[in-house]
Design a protein around this motif. Structure first.
Motif, mmCIF file in Angstrom:
data_model
loop_
_atom_site.group_PDB
_atom_site.id
_atom_site.type_symbol
_atom_site.label_atom_id
_atom_site.label_comp_id
_atom_site.label_asym_id
_atom_site.label_seq_id
_atom_site.Cartn_x
_atom_site.Cartn_y
_atom_site.Cartn_z
ATOM 1 N N PRO A 1 61.194 66.115 12.677
ATOM 2 C CA PRO A 1 61.967 67.045 13.679
ATOM 3 C C PRO A 1 63.217 66.093 14.159
ATOM 4 C CG PRO A 1 60.040 67.198 13.831
ATOM 5 C CD PRO A 1 59.685 65.978 13.360
ATOM 6 N N LEU A 2 62.844 64.307 13.907
ATOM 7 C CA LEU A 2 64.759 64.091 14.296
ATOM 8 C C LEU A 2 65.283 63.975 13.077
ATOM 9 C CD1 LEU A 2 63.191 61.213 17.326
ATOM 10 C CD2 LEU A 2 64.307 63.030 17.482
ATOM 11 N N ILE A 3 63.975 63.272 11.733
ATOM 12 C CA ILE A 3 65.287 62.692 11.185
ATOM 13 C C ILE A 3 66.051 64.310 10.125
ATOM 14 C CG2 ILE A 3 64.589 62.209 8.428
ATOM 15 C CD1 ILE A 3 62.761 60.641 9.709
ATOM 16 N N LEU A 4 64.844 65.385 10.172
ATOM 17 C CA LEU A 4 65.582 66.840 9.896
ATOM 18 C C LEU A 4 66.404 67.326 10.477
ATOM 19 C CD1 LEU A 4 62.678 68.992 9.270
ATOM 20 C CD2 LEU A 4 64.412 67.985 7.375
ATOM 21 N N PHE A 5 66.395 66.543 11.685
ATOM 22 C CA PHE A 5 68.453 66.973 12.678
ATOM 23 C C PHE A 5 69.136 66.039 12.631
ATOM 24 C CE2 PHE A 5 70.490 66.268 16.238
ATOM 25 C CZ PHE A 5 70.950 67.202 17.016
ATOM 26 N N THR A 6 69.093 64.680 12.284
ATOM 27 C CA THR A 6 69.710 64.310 12.107
ATOM 28 C C THR A 6 70.728 64.200 10.230
ATOM 29 O OG1 THR A 6 68.962 62.584 13.082
ATOM 30 C CG2 THR A 6 70.794 61.292 11.282
ATOM 31 N N ALA A 7 69.642 65.276 9.920
ATOM 32 C CA ALA A 7 70.602 65.381 8.626
ATOM 33 C C ALA A 7 71.052 66.327 8.489
ATOM 34 C CB ALA A 7 69.303 65.638 7.642
ATOM 35 N N GLY A 8 70.951 67.471 9.638
ATOM 36 C CA GLY A 8 72.140 68.766 9.275
ATOM 37 C C GLY A 8 72.842 68.775 9.977
ATOM 38 N N ALA A 9 73.115 67.802 11.294
ATOM 39 C CA ALA A 9 74.035 67.684 12.321
ATOM 40 C C ALA A 9 74.848 67.244 11.139
ATOM 41 C CB ALA A 9 73.745 66.897 13.642
ATOM 42 N N LYS A 10 75.083 66.151 10.296
ATOM 43 C CA LYS A 10 75.928 65.660 9.402
ATOM 44 C C LYS A 10 77.059 68.010 9.106
ATOM 45 C CE LYS A 10 74.141 61.216 8.524
ATOM 46 N NZ LYS A 10 73.257 60.248 7.832
ATOM 47 N N ARG A 11 76.420 68.024 8.208
ATOM 48 C CA ARG A 11 76.989 68.850 7.603
ATOM 49 C C ARG A 11 76.903 69.796 8.069
ATOM 50 N NH1 ARG A 11 72.143 66.435 5.209
ATOM 51 N NH2 ARG A 11 72.678 65.676 3.144
ATOM 52 N N ILE A 12 76.734 70.400 9.501
ATOM 53 C CA ILE A 12 77.229 71.476 10.126
ATOM 54 C C ILE A 12 78.039 71.503 11.657
ATOM 55 C CG2 ILE A 12 75.206 73.171 8.837
ATOM 56 C CD1 ILE A 12 73.928 73.152 11.858
ATOM 57 N N PRO A 13 78.829 72.191 11.504
ATOM 58 C CA PRO A 13 79.401 71.987 12.764
ATOM 59 C C PRO A 13 78.799 71.983 14.376
ATOM 60 C CG PRO A 13 80.386 73.650 11.848
ATOM 61 C CD PRO A 13 79.096 73.856 10.955
ATOM 62 N N LEU A 14 79.071 71.636 15.230
ATOM 63 C CA LEU A 14 78.673 71.635 16.509
ATOM 64 C C LEU A 14 77.891 72.831 17.368
ATOM 65 C CD1 LEU A 14 77.683 68.514 18.256
ATOM 66 C CD2 LEU A 14 79.791 69.435 19.493
ATOM 67 N N SER A 15 78.947 73.230 16.969
ATOM 68 C CA SER A 15 79.316 74.977 17.742
ATOM 69 C C SER A 15 77.552 75.640 17.134
ATOM 70 C CB SER A 15 80.314 75.655 17.553
ATOM 71 O OG SER A 15 80.540 75.998 16.239
ATOM 72 N N LEU A 16 77.539 74.994 16.360
ATOM 73 C CA LEU A 16 76.687 75.812 14.912
ATOM 74 C C LEU A 16 75.105 75.079 15.461
ATOM 75 C CD1 LEU A 16 75.195 78.108 13.341
ATOM 76 C CD2 LEU A 16 75.767 76.478 11.610
ATOM 77 N N ILE A 17 75.088 74.116 15.819
ATOM 78 C CA ILE A 17 73.783 72.968 16.129
ATOM 79 C C ILE A 17 73.370 73.943 17.668
ATOM 80 C CG2 ILE A 17 73.335 71.266 17.433
ATOM 81 C CD1 ILE A 17 72.956 71.184 14.511
ATOM 82 N N GLY A 18 74.711 74.221 18.209
ATOM 83 C CA GLY A 18 74.360 74.186 19.990
ATOM 84 C C GLY A 18 73.864 75.669 19.812
ATOM 85 N N PHE A 19 74.291 76.553 18.829
ATOM 86 C CA PHE A 19 73.472 77.924 18.249
ATOM 87 C C PHE A 19 71.532 77.849 18.256
ATOM 88 C CE2 PHE A 19 72.113 81.278 16.077
ATOM 89 C CZ PHE A 19 71.975 82.456 16.788
ATOM 90 N N LEU A 20 71.566 77.341 16.871
ATOM 91 C CA LEU A 20 70.327 76.520 16.365
ATOM 92 C C LEU A 20 68.986 76.034 17.552
ATOM 93 C CD1 LEU A 20 71.214 75.178 13.000
ATOM 94 C CD2 LEU A 20 70.358 77.549 13.144
#
Length: 302
Positions: free
Chosen positions: A226-245
């Motif tokens: 999950p940490l690796i997936l999160f790192t990969a995802g955080a590089k590609r989408i805005p922080l606001s979307l991370i906050g929602f997910l």
């Protein structure tokens, strides 16, 4: 697939896996929570080292680690983050296996609001009106639970505070995310090995030729993926979307607590969660407004 779609898939996958972890920790609950924690650190360290070797990044990992050792403040921050996340893991595992899943869920709902509170204290960040109201609503929820049930939600607060502190510490560490995760588990590995040895001396070590021991081998995968997936995802989408997910995870934990593990969701719990949810809606809306304003500024730039 577009980068944005990949980012949503990776980050959403990370929060989904974090959300279903209670079921995994329950499956190994013939081990006591401390033994589960120690094995989680052990197998996470092994998994991360193997992963770095397979990715052919070992020389770079060694070089970056040596460089980090020379940057004392960053090294201290990483050591502190390692210890704090170990506490977070331990409390979470103990809560799941001692019928406090709802409190664990509440803790991760509170976490974003705890993070902005720490940002105010340590990073000199300032709140807007909506963020202040969000924190006040969360505080009302915690106070209501304390006064109504006579029990302070200690587990929730420690989980939220420890994960927020972990995020704060990581802001000071400039190293690749995968290397950072590996170092965190390596730093806490001696504590885990001492703990396993101590439990063995007491005759409370359950690791051996049994089904649960086989399942515990996957603790490293359950932690690192999950940490690796999160790192990969955080590089590609805005922080606001991370906050929602990020609300996927505590929502899944809450649903498991009520429907899978049979924990009672009382009227007090409902009102407490309602206050937290209301605060999170305001917080998310505030971040959305900030994101839209930032995008407008970018579009107006010549």
């Amino acid at each position: 697939m577009q980068e944005n779609s990949k980012g949503i898939l990776y980050a959403g996958g990370a929060y989904f896996l974090w959300g279903i972890l209670p079921t995994y920790w329950r499956s190994v609950n013939t081990f006591n929570p401390y033994e589960i924690l120690f094995h989680r650190v052990l197998w996470s360290a092994i998994f991360m080292v193997v992963l770095i070797v397979l990715l052919k990044k070992w020389p770079q990992f060694i070089a970056d680690t040596r460089s980090l050792i020379g940057r004392k403040k960053e090294l201290i921050a990483l050591i502190a983050a390692s210890l704090v996340i170990m506490v977070n893991w331990g409390i979470f595992i103990w809560a799941i296996n001692n019928h406090h899943v709802l409190q664990a869920s509440l803790g991760y709902y509170i976490n974003p609001l705890m993070s902005i509170a720490l940002g105010f204290i340590f990073m000199k960040e300032r709140f807007n009106t909506l963020e202040i109201l969000a924190i006040v609503l969360a505080a009302i929820g915690v106070l209501f639970m304390t006064l109504s049930s006579g029990t302070f939600p200690f587990i929730s607060i420690v989980l939220a505070a420890s994960f927020a502190l972990y995020g704060l510490m990581k802001k000071y560490v400039n190293i690749d995310a995968i290397y950072s995760i590996a170092l965190e588990t390596i730093i806490t590995l001696p504590l885990a090995l001492i703990g396993i040895g101590y439990l063995a001396q007491l005759g409370e070590n359950h690791f051996g030729a049994n089904h649960t021991s086989f399942l515990i081998l996957f603790a490293g995968v359950a932690t690192a993926v999950p940490l690796i997936l999160f790192t990969a995802g955080a590089k590609r989408i805005p922080l606001s979307l991370i906050g929602f997910l990020q609300y996927i995870s505590p929502t899944l934990i809450l649903l498991q607590g009520v429907f899978l593990f049979g924990e009672h969701f009382s009227a007090t719990d409902f009102i407490t969660f309602l206050c937290i949810w209301s605060g999170l809606i305001l917080y998310s809306y505030s971040k959305y407004i900030q994101f839209k304003a930032m995008k407008r500024k970018q579009l107006l730039k010549p």
